[in-house]
Every structure is written in structure tokens, then in C-alpha cells.
Motif scaffolding. Structure first.
Motif, mmCIF file in Angstrom:
data_model
loop_
_atom_site.group_PDB
_atom_site.id
_atom_site.type_symbol
_atom_site.label_atom_id
_atom_site.label_comp_id
_atom_site.label_asym_id
_atom_site.label_seq_id
_atom_site.Cartn_x
_atom_site.Cartn_y
_atom_site.Cartn_z
ATOM 1 N N SER A 201 0.832 -1.197 0.000
ATOM 2 C CA SER A 201 0.000 0.000 0.000
ATOM 3 C C SER A 201 0.872 1.255 0.000
ATOM 4 O O SER A 201 0.604 2.207 -0.731
ATOM 5 C CB SER A 201 -0.922 -0.015 1.220
ATOM 6 N N ALA B 171 2.451 1.601 -3.443
ATOM 7 C CA ALA B 171 1.491 2.081 -4.435
ATOM 8 C C ALA B 171 1.241 3.577 -4.270
ATOM 9 O O ALA B 171 1.190 4.320 -5.256
ATOM 10 C CB ALA B 171 0.180 1.306 -4.324
ATOM 11 N N ALA B 172 1.107 4.026 -3.036
ATOM 12 C CA ALA B 172 0.875 5.457 -2.779
ATOM 13 C C ALA B 172 2.088 6.276 -3.197
ATOM 14 O O ALA B 172 1.953 7.341 -3.812
ATOM 15 C CB ALA B 172 0.557 5.689 -1.308
ATOM 16 N N ALA C 215 4.369 5.425 -5.438
ATOM 17 C CA ALA C 215 4.471 5.369 -6.896
ATOM 18 C C ALA C 215 3.471 6.321 -7.545
ATOM 19 O O ALA C 215 3.810 7.027 -8.497
ATOM 20 C CB ALA C 215 4.233 3.941 -7.392
ATOM 21 N N ASP C 216 2.263 6.358 -7.016
ATOM 22 C CA ASP C 216 1.234 7.244 -7.559
ATOM 23 C C ASP C 216 1.645 8.709 -7.409
ATOM 24 O O ASP C 216 1.558 9.484 -8.368
ATOM 25 C CB ASP C 216 -0.097 6.992 -6.851
ATOM 26 N N ALA C 217 2.122 9.069 -6.236
ATOM 27 C CA ALA C 217 2.548 10.456 -5.999
ATOM 28 C C ALA C 217 3.731 10.826 -6.883
ATOM 29 O O ALA C 217 3.768 11.907 -7.480
ATOM 30 C CB ALA C 217 2.904 10.652 -4.531
ATOM 31 N N TYR D 161 4.609 9.391 -9.715
ATOM 32 C CA TYR D 161 4.181 9.406 -11.113
ATOM 33 C C TYR D 161 3.501 10.728 -11.446
ATOM 34 O O TYR D 161 3.802 11.348 -12.458
ATOM 35 C CB TYR D 161 3.245 8.228 -11.392
ATOM 36 N N ARG D 162 2.612 11.162 -10.582
ATOM 37 C CA ARG D 162 1.882 12.417 -10.821
ATOM 38 C C ARG D 162 2.819 13.626 -10.849
ATOM 39 O O ARG D 162 2.659 14.518 -11.666
ATOM 40 C CB ARG D 162 0.816 12.632 -9.758
ATOM 41 N N ARG E 84 6.314 12.478 -13.709
ATOM 42 C CA ARG E 84 6.160 11.814 -14.994
ATOM 43 C C ARG E 84 6.680 12.660 -16.145
ATOM 44 O O ARG E 84 7.477 12.200 -16.952
ATOM 45 C CB ARG E 84 4.699 11.455 -15.239
ATOM 46 N N VAL F 298 8.708 0.866 -7.841
ATOM 47 C CA VAL F 298 7.787 0.105 -7.000
ATOM 48 C C VAL F 298 8.455 -1.182 -6.512
ATOM 49 O O VAL F 298 8.344 -1.545 -5.335
ATOM 50 C CB VAL F 298 6.474 -0.216 -7.751
#
Length: 83
Positions: A18, A21-22, A24-26, A28-29, A32, A61
Motif C-alpha cells: 500500500s 502504491a501510494a 508510486a502514484d505520488a 508518477y503524478r 512523470r 515500485v
């Protein structure tokens, strides 16, 4: 007792996933475009750049650890993209 230990290991693994994932999402946003532009200047096609970008974030990740989080994410991503 063994079932309890397995449950705790599963809970810790799920929590780590978890967090990964959080993170990686941050990342990526926020990174990127910068990482993509960096890669794009070094490869022939946009499709190649997209493939490399996906690999860079996959590696992030895969190597994420709660014990030793990546401190300077942009530097880390650009270093991985260079390889």
C-alpha cells in the motif's frame, strides 16, 4: 501460533504494498513529465520513451522499502532512466 505469525506477515506485506502504491502514484503524478522529457531526449521514438518510463516506475515500485524509502525521488528516477 503459526497462523498468527502468517497473518502478521501478510498484514505487513499488504501495508508495504500500500505504501509502495501510494509512493508510486505520488511520484508518477509529480515527476512523470520531467522523467519522460529526460528519456525522450535520449531515444528515437515516443513509444520507446513510454516503454522506458514504465520500466523506471516499475523499478521504483519493485525496490520500494518502508525501511529505506527513496529520499530524493527525482534523482533516483533519472538515475534509473539513464541506465
Amino acid at each position: 501460533m503459526k497462523e498468527e505469525e502468517e497473518y502478521l506477515v501478510d498484514a505487513i506485506t499488504l501495508e508495504n504494498k500500500s505504501h509502495a502504491a501510494a509512493a508510486a502514484d505520488a511520484a508518477y503524478r509529480s515527476e512523470r513529465k520531467r522523467v519522460f522529457d529526460f528519456i525522450r531526449r535520449r531515444v528515437r521514438t515516443e513509444a520507446d520513451a513510454e516503454d522506458i518510463l514504465a520500466d523506471v516506475f516499475y523499478q521504483m515500485v519493485a525496490s520500494y522499502s518502508v525501511i529505506e524509502p527513496i529520499e530524493k525521488i527525482t534523482s533516483w528516477l533519472l538515475t534509473v532512466a539513464r541506465k
